[in-house]
Write an enzyme that holds these catalytic residues in place. Structure first.
Site, mmCIF file in Angstrom:
data_model
loop_
_atom_site.group_PDB
_atom_site.id
_atom_site.type_symbol
_atom_site.label_atom_id
_atom_site.label_comp_id
_atom_site.label_asym_id
_atom_site.label_seq_id
_atom_site.Cartn_x
_atom_site.Cartn_y
_atom_site.Cartn_z
ATOM 1 C CG ASP A 7 1.218 -2.293 -2.879
ATOM 2 O OD1 ASP A 7 1.477 -3.364 -1.663
ATOM 3 O OD2 ASP A 7 0.389 -1.643 -2.836
ATOM 4 C CD GLU A 66 3.525 -3.753 1.638
ATOM 5 O OE1 GLU A 66 3.025 -3.062 2.929
ATOM 6 O OE2 GLU A 66 2.355 -3.704 0.859
ATOM 7 C CG ASP A 139 -2.391 -0.688 -5.117
ATOM 8 O OD1 ASP A 139 -2.875 -1.472 -4.153
ATOM 9 O OD2 ASP A 139 -3.949 -0.677 -5.005
#
EC number: 3.1.21.10
Length: 158
Positions: A7, A66, A139
């Site tokens: 992330d 992501e 996160d």
């Protein structure tokens, strides 16, 4: 198969490493790639060094990232795009295959709803991994979710 979920962020990037065998998912490691520098170029250098060390330590067979999602703050989006670029380059240079997943794809596959909130994602990540708590900020939870979805995508694309 060992999958690393990332992330990406400007001052920290969450990561989650899972082992996927058949229908079994085991969380091997998770945490943050922390970046402390104030200056943008130095932040990117710190991020690159931390990420190279993580790749060396975990030796993943696949990395799932992501995709960048722009909301209101364009400057933050640009900074995250730079960080993602550094991470993607290092992954490609290492010869590790990678996937890019949108936030809505991740939420849909983890929580069954592409608009799921952070709590719904966290609940499902805990359920899938068998953990009672996940240490660290969102996160980290998001990175584990990205790794899980990456494992499922890879299973059905190979």
């Amino acid at each position: 198969m060992k999958i690393l979920g990332i992330d990406p962020g400007t001052t920290r990037a969450g990561y989650g490493v899972i082992e996927s065998q058949g229908n079994s998912i085991t969380l091997l490691d998770s945490g943050l790639l922390s970046v402390t520098a104030k200056e943008t170029a130095q932040r990117l250098v710190e991020l690159a060094n931390s990420y190279r060390e993580l790749l060396r330590k975990t030796n993943p067979e696949l990395v799932a990232f992501e995709k960048l999602f722009f909301a209101k703050n364009v400057k933050t989006g640009m900074d995250v795009a730079q960080a993602r670029g550094v991470l993607l380059l290092i992954t490609a240079e290492a010869g590790i295959p990678f996937l890019e997943l949108s936030p809505s794809e991740i939420k849909l596959h983890i929580a069954g709803n592409g608009s799921a909130d952070k709590q719904a994602v966290a609940t499902m990540v805990k359920r899938i991994t068998g953990l009672k708590i996940i240490t660290g900020p969102d996160d980290v939870t998001d990175a584990i979710a990205i790794a899980i979805v990456g494992a499922n995508y890879w299973k059905f694309s190979v």
